[in-house]
Design a protein around this motif. Sequence first.
Motif, mmCIF file in Angstrom:
data_model
loop_
_atom_site.group_PDB
_atom_site.id
_atom_site.type_symbol
_atom_site.label_atom_id
_atom_site.label_comp_id
_atom_site.label_asym_id
_atom_site.label_seq_id
_atom_site.Cartn_x
_atom_site.Cartn_y
_atom_site.Cartn_z
ATOM 1 N N ALA A 171 -18.286 0.401 5.503
ATOM 2 C CA ALA A 171 -17.000 0.938 5.076
ATOM 3 C C ALA A 171 -17.080 2.450 5.176
ATOM 4 O O ALA A 171 -18.182 3.010 5.315
ATOM 5 C CB ALA A 171 -16.704 0.514 3.633
ATOM 6 N N PRO A 172 -15.940 3.145 5.164
ATOM 7 C CA PRO A 172 -15.983 4.607 5.202
ATOM 8 C C PRO A 172 -16.930 5.155 4.144
ATOM 9 O O PRO A 172 -16.891 4.752 2.983
ATOM 10 C CB PRO A 172 -14.534 4.998 4.919
ATOM 11 N N GLY A 173 -17.811 6.060 4.544
ATOM 12 C CA GLY A 173 -18.806 6.618 3.627
ATOM 13 C C GLY A 173 -20.162 5.955 3.734
ATOM 14 O O GLY A 173 -21.163 6.509 3.286
ATOM 15 N N GLY A 174 -20.198 4.729 4.324
ATOM 16 C CA GLY A 174 -21.471 4.054 4.542
ATOM 17 C C GLY A 174 -22.262 3.820 3.272
ATOM 18 O O GLY A 174 -21.716 3.515 2.219
ATOM 19 N N GLY A 175 -23.591 3.941 3.392
ATOM 20 C CA GLY A 175 -24.477 3.728 2.260
ATOM 21 C C GLY A 175 -24.971 2.296 2.172
ATOM 22 O O GLY A 175 -24.823 1.489 3.108
ATOM 23 N N THR A 176 -25.566 1.964 1.034
ATOM 24 C CA THR A 176 -26.094 0.626 0.772
ATOM 25 C C THR A 176 -25.518 0.114 -0.538
ATOM 26 O O THR A 176 -25.042 0.891 -1.373
ATOM 27 C CB THR A 176 -27.628 0.639 0.696
ATOM 28 N N MET A 177 -25.590 -1.210 -0.738
ATOM 29 C CA MET A 177 -25.000 -1.767 -1.955
ATOM 30 C C MET A 177 -25.651 -3.088 -2.326
ATOM 31 O O MET A 177 -26.262 -3.771 -1.495
ATOM 32 C CB MET A 177 -23.496 -1.974 -1.773
ATOM 33 N N VAL A 178 -25.491 -3.431 -3.596
ATOM 34 C CA VAL A 178 -25.831 -4.748 -4.124
ATOM 35 C C VAL A 178 -24.575 -5.294 -4.783
ATOM 36 O O VAL A 178 -23.925 -4.602 -5.574
ATOM 37 C CB VAL A 178 -26.973 -4.664 -5.156
ATOM 38 N N GLU A 211 -6.533 -0.858 3.902
ATOM 39 C CA GLU A 211 -7.165 -0.197 2.763
ATOM 40 C C GLU A 211 -6.594 1.191 2.536
ATOM 41 O O GLU A 211 -6.190 1.881 3.472
ATOM 42 C CB GLU A 211 -8.682 -0.049 2.984
ATOM 43 N N LEU A 212 -6.608 1.586 1.258
ATOM 44 C CA LEU A 212 -6.228 2.926 0.842
ATOM 45 C C LEU A 212 -7.338 3.454 -0.062
ATOM 46 O O LEU A 212 -7.673 2.817 -1.064
ATOM 47 C CB LEU A 212 -4.902 2.874 0.083
ATOM 48 N N HIS A 213 -7.937 4.596 0.304
ATOM 49 C CA HIS A 213 -8.984 5.217 -0.503
ATOM 50 C C HIS A 213 -8.406 6.487 -1.129
ATOM 51 O O HIS A 213 -7.853 7.337 -0.424
ATOM 52 C CB HIS A 213 -10.193 5.584 0.356
ATOM 53 N N LEU A 214 -8.553 6.615 -2.448
ATOM 54 C CA LEU A 214 -7.981 7.728 -3.193
ATOM 55 C C LEU A 214 -9.075 8.523 -3.883
ATOM 56 O O LEU A 214 -10.022 7.939 -4.437
ATOM 57 C CB LEU A 214 -6.982 7.200 -4.219
ATOM 58 N N ARG A 215 -8.954 9.830 -3.886
ATOM 59 C CA ARG A 215 -9.994 10.702 -4.425
ATOM 60 C C ARG A 215 -9.390 11.737 -5.362
ATOM 61 O O ARG A 215 -8.169 11.913 -5.443
ATOM 62 C CB ARG A 215 -10.725 11.418 -3.293
ATOM 63 N N GLY A 216 -10.295 12.445 -6.085
ATOM 64 C CA GLY A 216 -9.917 13.605 -6.866
ATOM 65 C C GLY A 216 -10.324 14.870 -6.136
ATOM 66 O O GLY A 216 -10.808 14.831 -5.000
ATOM 67 N N THR A 217 -10.155 16.004 -6.813
ATOM 68 C CA THR A 217 -10.439 17.281 -6.158
ATOM 69 C C THR A 217 -11.911 17.658 -6.193
ATOM 70 O O THR A 217 -12.366 18.463 -5.375
ATOM 71 C CB THR A 217 -9.625 18.407 -6.813
ATOM 72 N N LEU A 218 -12.676 17.116 -7.126
ATOM 73 C CA LEU A 218 -14.100 17.440 -7.185
ATOM 74 C C LEU A 218 -14.856 16.701 -6.086
ATOM 75 O O LEU A 218 -14.424 15.638 -5.625
ATOM 76 C CB LEU A 218 -14.683 17.092 -8.558
ATOM 77 N N GLY A 219 -15.994 17.236 -5.680
ATOM 78 C CA GLY A 219 -16.813 16.579 -4.682
ATOM 79 C C GLY A 219 -17.397 15.283 -5.210
ATOM 80 O O GLY A 219 -17.594 15.114 -6.412
ATOM 81 N N GLY A 220 -17.681 14.359 -4.303
ATOM 82 C CA GLY A 220 -18.252 13.068 -4.693
ATOM 83 C C GLY A 220 -17.607 11.951 -3.912
ATOM 84 O O GLY A 220 -17.052 12.150 -2.837
ATOM 85 N N LEU A 250 0.815 -1.214 0.000
ATOM 86 C CA LEU A 250 0.000 0.000 0.000
ATOM 87 C C LEU A 250 0.850 1.265 0.000
ATOM 88 O O LEU A 250 0.435 2.294 -0.548
ATOM 89 C CB LEU A 250 -0.945 0.005 1.201
ATOM 90 N N ASP A 251 2.038 1.204 0.584
ATOM 91 C CA ASP A 251 2.914 2.380 0.575
ATOM 92 C C ASP A 251 3.340 2.729 -0.849
ATOM 93 O O ASP A 251 3.299 3.896 -1.259
ATOM 94 C CB ASP A 251 4.153 2.134 1.443
ATOM 95 N N ALA A 252 3.751 1.724 -1.619
ATOM 96 C CA ALA A 252 4.151 1.960 -3.014
ATOM 97 C C ALA A 252 2.962 2.417 -3.845
ATOM 98 O O ALA A 252 3.091 3.301 -4.702
ATOM 99 C CB ALA A 252 4.765 0.687 -3.603
ATOM 100 N N TYR A 255 -8.556 8.230 2.766
ATOM 101 C CA TYR A 255 -8.620 7.364 3.958
ATOM 102 C C TYR A 255 -7.503 6.341 3.832
ATOM 103 O O TYR A 255 -7.191 5.867 2.736
ATOM 104 C CB TYR A 255 -9.970 6.657 4.038
ATOM 105 N N ARG A 256 -6.900 5.980 4.958
ATOM 106 C CA ARG A 256 -5.821 4.991 4.928
ATOM 107 C C ARG A 256 -5.765 4.289 6.270
ATOM 108 O O ARG A 256 -5.812 4.919 7.333
ATOM 109 C CB ARG A 256 -4.490 5.705 4.639
ATOM 110 N N ASP A 257 -5.701 2.957 6.237
ATOM 111 C CA ASP A 257 -5.342 2.167 7.403
ATOM 112 C C ASP A 257 -4.435 1.042 6.935
ATOM 113 O O ASP A 257 -3.945 1.072 5.801
ATOM 114 C CB ASP A 257 -6.575 1.683 8.175
#
Length: 375
Positions: A120-127, A68-77, A47-49, A63-65
């Motif tokens: 998971a971070p952000g919650g919500g529901t899924m299928v 898991e590593l979560h990566l985002r862009g600058t726009l909202g979402g 995950l470091d690399a 987010y990082r532990d």
Amino acid sequence: MASMPKTAHEDLHSEQGPLREDRPDRAKNPTIKVEDLAWLEFEKPDLDAAERFAHDFGLITAYRDDAELHLRGTLGGSQCMIIRKGLASRFLGPAFRAASTADLHRLARATGASVEERLAPGGGTMVRLDDPSGMRLQVVAEVEQLPELQHRAPLELNFGQVRRVNAPQRPTREPAWVERLGHVVLETPKFNRTLDWYQEHLGLIVSDFLFFPGQRDRGATMAFIRCDRGATPADHHTLAMHLGPSRRYVHSAYQVADLDAVATGGEYLKDRGYNRAWGIGRHIQGSQIFDYWRDPDSVMVEHFADGDMFDDTVEVGWTQMSASGLAQWGPSVTANFLGAKPSAHMVRDLVAALRDDDNEFDIRRLVGLLKVATR
């Protein structure tokens, strides 16, 4: 002066154009209509690399532990990418965003799946679902949206009229600062069945079909597929799929501010010793200015800017698939991008596909695919 085409998209049709027996570009009554691609999930041993490359590419850690590593862009979402720690580098699957949990219940009833709380971070529901090719995917709803971050606006350019006076352009050579996830490209040996599934269950519609040289009579072998948002424009393709011997990830694309961001971001990656797969150029289907790179595990990712946006009124195009037809301008397509270098894994997939009667990849399709690289 040359006459203008009826529309830019009509001008990209093959000489024959669409035929009466062609497959439809959309389902008449889909189960739901997803709104966008939410994120992509990968597995990596380090995950470091992965995080170092992501930051150099222009993604931001959300987010990082240890797992898991979560990566985002600058726009909202939502985040663009989730990387889980695992034994090897591999693609786990895409997640699509539905309008509501009610849509997820409708999708679950149609597919025999179940709606789950997303723990998971952000919650919500899924299928959780498998498409007909065996690709794992999720459809999610009501995930907490990340706030917009400060980002660079497109540069003022003196094209057509003077906009920039007494202000020299000095764009910084730095990471390209990804704004958002744009699309993912997948290969499947079960192209038509898989495309039917995405059209019927997720409401996706095709912007362009491509076919192998000399095989127009056998129908499409690639589809650039967008979300159906009605009158609201959507990316020319959120998902692209092509027929091949493997079920695999090909690449994913991430929007940046403009051509200068593509170029300076590429220079930044080159300075750090990363491997450019192909670029810079401008595509035909989708029109994006593109630049493709490989991460340290050889996973291909793309910076893009200025992509086409279509509403639901644009009719599907039909074009012959060719290596030279991938770009309007730019360097010739590379073997690195095409993945033309044979490997033991590729040979195993090819032999297995040709032996399997339950897919669409046969000897004639193999001949057509080989012709694509020479045209």
